[in-house]
Design a protein around this motif. Sequence first.
Motif, short mmCIF file in Angstrom:
data_model
loop_
_atom_site.label_atom_id
_atom_site.label_comp_id
_atom_site.label_asym_id
_atom_site.label_seq_id
_atom_site.Cartn_x
_atom_site.Cartn_y
_atom_site.Cartn_z
N ALA A 171 0.82 -1.21 0.00
CA ALA A 171 0.00 0.00 0.00
C ALA A 171 0.86 1.27 0.00
O ALA A 171 0.32 2.37 -0.18
CB ALA A 171 -0.94 0.01 1.21
N LEU A 172 2.13 1.13 0.17
CA LEU A 172 3.02 2.29 0.26
C LEU A 172 3.26 2.85 -1.15
O LEU A 172 3.77 2.16 -2.03
CB LEU A 172 4.34 1.89 0.90
CG LEU A 172 5.32 3.03 1.24
CD1 LEU A 172 4.74 3.89 2.36
CD2 LEU A 172 6.67 2.46 1.66
N GLU A 173 2.92 4.12 -1.37
CA GLU A 173 3.05 4.75 -2.67
C GLU A 173 4.30 5.61 -2.79
O GLU A 173 4.76 5.87 -3.90
CB GLU A 173 1.81 5.59 -2.99
CG GLU A 173 0.54 4.76 -3.13
CD GLU A 173 -0.64 5.59 -3.56
OE1 GLU A 173 -0.50 6.84 -3.63
OE2 GLU A 173 -1.72 5.01 -3.83
N LYS A 174 4.84 6.04 -1.67
CA LYS A 174 6.05 6.84 -1.74
C LYS A 174 6.81 6.73 -0.43
O LYS A 174 6.23 6.49 0.63
CB LYS A 174 5.75 8.31 -2.03
CG LYS A 174 4.97 9.01 -0.93
CD LYS A 174 4.78 10.50 -1.26
CE LYS A 174 4.06 11.22 -0.12
NZ LYS A 174 3.92 12.66 -0.40
N LEU A 175 8.10 6.89 -0.51
CA LEU A 175 8.90 7.00 0.69
C LEU A 175 8.71 8.41 1.25
O LEU A 175 8.58 9.38 0.49
CB LEU A 175 10.38 6.76 0.38
CG LEU A 175 10.77 5.33 -0.05
CD1 LEU A 175 12.26 5.28 -0.35
CD2 LEU A 175 10.41 4.33 1.03
N PRO A 176 8.68 8.55 2.56
CA PRO A 176 8.46 9.90 3.12
C PRO A 176 9.62 10.82 2.79
O PRO A 176 10.78 10.40 2.73
CB PRO A 176 8.37 9.62 4.63
CG PRO A 176 9.10 8.34 4.84
CD PRO A 176 8.86 7.52 3.61
N ASP A 177 9.30 12.10 2.57
CA ASP A 177 10.34 13.09 2.30
C ASP A 177 11.32 13.18 3.45
O ASP A 177 12.50 13.50 3.24
CB ASP A 177 9.70 14.46 2.05
CG ASP A 177 8.92 14.51 0.75
OD1 ASP A 177 9.28 13.76 -0.18
OD2 ASP A 177 7.94 15.27 0.67
#
Length: 327
Positions: A121-127
């Motif tokens: 479900a993870l769409e992006k790594l956190p900034d």
Amino acid sequence: MHFPCNAHAISYLLTSPQQLFVPCILQLVIDTSDNDEPEYQPYIYQPSLLKSIPSSIGHLSSLQQLKFRGCNALTTLPESLGNLTALTQLLVIGCHKLASFPDTLEQLTSLQCLVIDGANALEKLPDTVGELSSLKRLCTGYCHNLQRIPPSIGKLESLTELYLGCHGLVDALPESLGQLISLKELHVNSASLQGLPVTLGALTNLTSLSLSHCMSLQELPDSIGECTALRCLTINTCSNIASLPSTVSNLAKLEELVLHCTQEYQPLPQLPADIGRLPNLRKLHLTSESTTVVYPDLPGTLAQLKSLRDFKFGRLDLVVRGPSSGL
């Protein structure tokens, strides 16, 4: 202390956190996979009842290693995760519904290893991942919906190993990749990746580059020839790469070149015409699991590879012995 929390112990975790979360714990494993196999496969979905982690986990001021395994109902981690300032390893494996990390992740300035495996479900790594100033190893695997690698990743000046197993949706890597001055190993597995940044050449400490199943990738940047420390180059099932850039012949320290394909009727990349300029190349593999793969023409300069000891071409397996033997 090591606290494996499997499905039978999870009710105790949720109902009595004040007893479990004591400051002296150094290692905590929260495991709801009901799988005792050491080689747990994160891409296999298994039901889990654990939907949240108590915020009291932030009281573990001495915790150094934290592992979540098979927690498929988790969608996020608590904000109090940022209080674990002694944490050096965070492993999230087989948590299929995990969609985000708390912003407090940036407070984990002692973190050296971050592994995210099977977070579909993870769409992006956190900034905020760029604020992990001590991070040495960052791995993502089987994150099938991961779409974006943040430019802030370039701030990880201590990073030595980067594995991006996106398996689908990441079509580009940020130009800031070239700022990873300590990076030694780069492994990319993404079917949608269309190109590598030109700044790849700035990775002068890179010793190993592996590209696997990047079916949309059409070429390597010429700047790869500036990766002067590169010793191992592996290209596996990247069927749209027609040829390696001529600058590969500038990689004087290159010891291993492996080109492999698992698909039928697909070509292997053509070798540079002047590959014979690689003075330290000792292993050259041009192989496939398919009998219908299209093999490249072998350049005449191949005979100039005086260090070559291990040569595989299709089903031909040649071992060369002797200090000055060629092909």
